[in-house]
Structure formats: structure tokens, C-alpha cells
Motif scaffolding. Structure first.
Motif, mmCIF file in Angstrom:
data_model
loop_
_atom_site.group_PDB
_atom_site.id
_atom_site.type_symbol
_atom_site.label_atom_id
_atom_site.label_comp_id
_atom_site.label_asym_id
_atom_site.label_seq_id
_atom_site.Cartn_x
_atom_site.Cartn_y
_atom_site.Cartn_z
ATOM 1 N N LYS A 1 32.826 33.282 35.241
ATOM 2 C CA LYS A 1 33.438 33.062 36.724
ATOM 3 C C LYS A 1 33.558 34.368 36.865
ATOM 4 O O LYS A 1 33.629 35.440 36.151
ATOM 5 N N VAL A 2 33.377 34.712 38.677
ATOM 6 C CA VAL A 2 33.989 35.850 39.170
ATOM 7 C C VAL A 2 35.044 36.086 39.458
ATOM 8 O O VAL A 2 35.984 35.725 40.184
ATOM 9 N N ILE A 3 36.098 37.419 39.158
ATOM 10 C CA ILE A 3 37.398 37.104 39.129
ATOM 11 C C ILE A 3 37.794 37.877 40.101
ATOM 12 O O ILE A 3 39.175 38.462 40.902
ATOM 13 N N ALA A 4 36.686 39.260 40.372
ATOM 14 C CA ALA A 4 36.414 40.395 40.839
ATOM 15 C C ALA A 4 35.485 41.131 41.200
ATOM 16 O O ALA A 4 34.570 41.027 40.772
ATOM 17 N N ARG A 5 35.979 42.186 42.096
ATOM 18 C CA ARG A 5 34.646 43.229 42.628
ATOM 19 C C ARG A 5 35.456 44.237 41.516
ATOM 20 O O ARG A 5 36.425 44.062 41.439
ATOM 21 N N GLY A 6 34.376 44.877 41.546
ATOM 22 C CA GLY A 6 35.106 46.567 41.084
ATOM 23 C C GLY A 6 35.484 47.586 41.579
ATOM 24 O O GLY A 6 35.368 47.543 42.780
ATOM 25 N N VAL A 7 36.636 48.035 41.170
ATOM 26 C CA VAL A 7 37.509 49.103 42.176
ATOM 27 C C VAL A 7 36.942 49.869 42.267
ATOM 28 O O VAL A 7 37.062 50.503 43.544
ATOM 29 N N ASP A 8 35.156 50.208 41.874
ATOM 30 C CA ASP A 8 34.890 51.808 42.690
ATOM 31 C C ASP A 8 34.427 50.910 43.550
ATOM 32 O O ASP A 8 33.209 50.221 43.209
ATOM 33 N N TYR A 9 34.142 51.437 44.938
ATOM 34 C CA TYR A 9 33.384 51.371 45.925
ATOM 35 C C TYR A 9 32.329 51.620 45.393
ATOM 36 O O TYR A 9 30.993 51.408 46.906
ATOM 37 N N TRP A 10 32.161 52.945 45.247
ATOM 38 C CA TRP A 10 30.537 53.815 44.740
ATOM 39 C C TRP A 10 29.229 52.444 44.261
ATOM 40 O O TRP A 10 27.999 51.892 44.808
ATOM 41 N N THR A 11 29.900 51.573 42.953
ATOM 42 C CA THR A 11 28.946 50.335 42.720
ATOM 43 C C THR A 11 28.733 49.820 43.061
ATOM 44 O O THR A 11 29.906 49.049 43.574
ATOM 45 N N ASN A 12 28.221 48.674 42.779
ATOM 46 C CA ASN A 12 28.242 47.020 43.064
ATOM 47 C C ASN A 12 28.036 46.429 41.830
ATOM 48 O O ASN A 12 27.626 46.476 41.000
#
Lengths: 260, 151
Positions: free
Chosen positions: A112-123
């Protein structure tokens, strides 16, 4: 302003540049995953908490299903049914995921996806499976719709996925109809670019692109996307400029399957 | 107690950055923290605290160590010099402009550093969009983060 402060500022600039130069030559410094794990644990805990708060309400709503059947004659039945739409959609999605899991011979785990990465630049996305579940770096992440990305880092219980839309993502592909090989790269937007297709090859809008497996990273035959734009008038240099829209929108990923 | 407070607030900002987003862009809460640190603790502590926040952000972004450390250090330092140091007289409008400007500088430093020393993290147009959006999202905080002497 005191000289001490200016010196300190200059020192920070020098230290940062020395650190970055060192890492660009010798590779990234080994970083302790403690904070990363703590952050991921918190993401997982809050996701479980929000799920546990909403689930009883969903169940209560589901228990009312019998009553709703008895009230079929009531005019607002359709409005009531909308409450179940989310559960139905989830059910359908999980069934598709299960079907995919059964059909995939190189299945490792579903996550399951629990969050988006902290880094804004990368997807990037954080998923709730890691080394303990058999996930390893460079494994592929797929969904019933198609390729989603690949694993770029793994800790004991979590992994980070680099999504297909990231500019540092590449995968070797084949146009399903013509069997022509190329490379798809992310652009940071919804659309990707299909590279290295010479002008002689006829590529049409709507052609489906699948993984070729020639990069030894992604299993062959996974659907990636469809061709949305072909420019064969010289805009792409020596090759055609082809845009591909991935089947899987990375903003809508909730579960993935990790395959080898 | 103060260290615990800061540890908690830094952790919370990392956590929220992964959860909140507008059009897929999260506000740069760590830049706000560095700005706050500079305004609250003056140049030296602002710079050091900003650098620590940035180093932690670098460590969890799985990229090279340094870009955020440098950019957040710059924010901590310059917010103190220009706002608290008497260079400008704080007004709500100045707060908004300054915080947006510092967020843009922060993004530019990180983008350039990563492009020079590591992989280019995003295309130029995406980087510009992300930077402008974050500057816009951070702007309202300029109204609330104010120096002690501000009326």
C-alpha cells in the motif's frame, strides 16, 4: 553585523560545497535511516489511524445494505447507493490487483502507498513493504493498469518508489504493434517521451507501448502507456519526437505489486 | 525542553510535508522553520538551526548531503539579518514578500546544487512551477512569523 557571523556564513558555504563536491566524486555518503524509518512509521501509523476511524462508518454503511434493499421503492435509492461507491471501487481495484498477482509469475509482494516522498523535486512514493517482505532495490512496481515505477531504496519495512513520470526514470520499451524498440523517459509531467525511434518507423497516435525487458530491470510485456503525439518533422533531432501517456496516473496510485 | 520542542517541530514539518499538498505541491514547511529560527534566535543560531534542518532534510530525501543544508542556512541567516537586524522595518507586506523571496532562493539553491553535483532533479519548467507554487503557499506565513519588536 559582527564579523563572527559573516565568518560562520562563509564557513557554511565552504562546508556545503566541499561536501557536495566530495559526494559528486565519491558517491553519496552513507546516511543513517533512523529518521527516515521514524517518519515512515509515523506515516503508516496515521494512515492506519485514519483508516480505523473511517472503517467503522464504512461498515455501518455496509450493514445498512439489507435495509436499503427493502427500501428499493424509495425514490432516493440512487443517492443512497453513492455512499457505497467508494467501497465498490476499492473492491474492484483490489480484485484487479489480485488477478494481476495471480497472473504474475515473478510476484514478490503487494504493497500500500502510505505517503509521497519528502523530496518535492522527485516523483516518489513510500510503500509499506521492505526487505522483510522480499523487496529489493531495482524491482518493478506495477498496478493493474500498467507500469508504475521501480524501487530505488529499501529499508526493513518500507521502500521508496521512483515513479515513471520522474525525469530520472527510464525503461526500455517496445511498440506493441510494430515491435520497434525504444526508451521511455519521464519528463516530470504526466506525459513521458519515447526516444530513439528513427524516422523510417511508422508510429501512430494510440499505439500501445509495453516493456521490452532488454534493460534486465523490468519484466517484458508490461503495459506502459499509449502514444499521444508523434512529431516526425525534425523536432526530435535524429529521431522522432513521440509523447506517451502512461496508463497509470501516478497521482492515483493506492496499491502496487512488486515484481522481479 | 527547547531541544525537545525543536526536535518535535522539525519532525512534524517533515511529516506534514509528505501529507499536505495543493495541486500536488506541498508547502515548504522546513523553509518556514528556518525563517522562524532566524527571526527568533538571530544570525548565529538561525544559521546553525537552518543548516541542521537542511541537513536532516537532505538525509531523508536520499539525495546528496549539502543542498538543503546550504539553502536553509542561507534562509536562517538572511531572515535574521534583514528582518530582525534592522535592515528593514518589518511590516506584514514585507513579511509576505520576504518569505516568498527566500523560498524561491531556497529552491534555486537546491535545484542548482543538485544539478551541478548530482542528477538534475526535475526539468527546468517543473522546477520553476514547483518553486513558484511553494513561494505562493509559503507567503501567508509571512503575516504570522514576525519579530518580537514588531507591533
Amino acid at each position: 553585523m559582527p564579523k563572527k557571523n559573516i565568518l560562520l556564513f562563509v564557513l557554511l558555504v565552504i562546508i556545503s560545497f566541499v561536501l557536495m563536491t566530495f559526494q559528486s566524486r565519491k558517491g553519496h555518503l552513507p546516511i543513517n535511516n533512523l529518521l527516515h524509518n521514524l517518519l515512515n512509521n509515523t506515516h503508516k501509523a496515521t494512515k492506519s489511524l485514519s483508516d480505523s476511524v473511517t472503517r467503522p462508518f464504512e461498515r455501518m454503511a455496509l450493514n445498512e445494505e439489507d435495509n436499503i434493499k427493502l427500501q428499493k421503492r424509495i425514490d432516493d435509492l440512487l443517492m443512497e447507493r453513492e455512499k457505497y461507491q467508494e467501497a465498490l471501487i476499492e473492491n474492484k481495484r483490489l480484485k484487479e490487483l489480485l488477478r494481476l498477482r495471480e497472473s504474475s509469475s515473478s510476484y514478490i509482494t503487494s504493497a500500500k502507498v502510505i505517503a509521497r516522498g519528502v523530496d518535492y523535486w522527485t516523483n516518489t512514493l513510500i510503500i509499506d513493504k521492505g526487505l522483510k517482505d522480499g523487496v529489493e532495490k531495482d524491482m518493478s512496481a506495477i498496478t493493474p493498469k500498467g507500469l508504475a515505477g521501480k524501487v530505488i531504496s529499501v529499508s526493513d519495512s518500507y521502500s521508496q518508489l521512483l515513479l515513471i513520470s520522474d525525469i530520472n526514470f527510464s525503461v526500455t520499451v517496445r511498440v506493441q504493434e510494430t515491435r520497434k524498440e525504444g526508451v521511455i523517459s519521464g519528463t516530470g509531467t504526466r506525459k513521458c517521451v519515447l526516444k530513439y525511434i528513427p524516422y523510417e518507423e511508422e508510429i501512430k497516435t494510440g499505439d500501445i507501448v509495453i516493456t521490452s525487458g532488454l534493460d534486465s530491470l523490468f519484466p517484458p510485456g508490461i503495459q506502459v502507456g499509449y502514444v499521444s503525439k508523434v512529431d516526425n518533422k525534425g523536432a526530435g533531432g535524429h529521431f522522432q519526437y513521440i509523447e506517451v501517456v502512461p496508463f497509470q496516473d501516478d497521482k492515483k496510485i493506492e496499491e502496487v505489486i512488486i515484481v522481479r | 525542553m527547547k531541544y525537545l520542542y525543536w526536535s518535535l517541530i522539525i519532525f512534524l514539518s517533515f511529516f506534514l510535508q509528505g501529507r499536505i499538498s495543493v495541486l500536488g505541491i506541498s508547502p515548504d514547511l522546513t523553509a518556514l522553520l528556518a525563517y522562524y529560527a532566524g527571526i527568533k534566535y538571530r544570525e548565529t543560531k538561525g544559521l546553525l538551526l537552518g543548516a541542521v534542518i537542511g541537513a536532516l532534510e537532505d538525509s531523508i530525501s536520499l539525495s546528496i548531503l549539502g543542498p538543503n543544508m546550504l539553502s536553509k542556512g542561507i534562509i536562517g541567516f538572511s531572515s535574521s539579518v534583514f528582518i530582525t537586524g534592522g535592515f528593514f522595518r518589518w511590516t506584514p507586506l514585507l513579511g509576505i514578500i520576504f518569505i516568498s523571496l527566500l523560498t524561491l532562493i531556497d529552491k534555486s539553491v537546491v535545484f542548482l546544487s543538485r544539478s551541478l553535483f548530482d542528477n538534475m532533479p526535475a526539468t527546468f519548467s517543473t522546477a520553476l512551477f514547483v518553486s513558484l507554487m511553494q513561494a505562493l503557499l509559503n507567503a501567508p506565513a509571512g503575516l504570522f512569523i514576525r519579530p518580537k519588536h514588531a507591533e
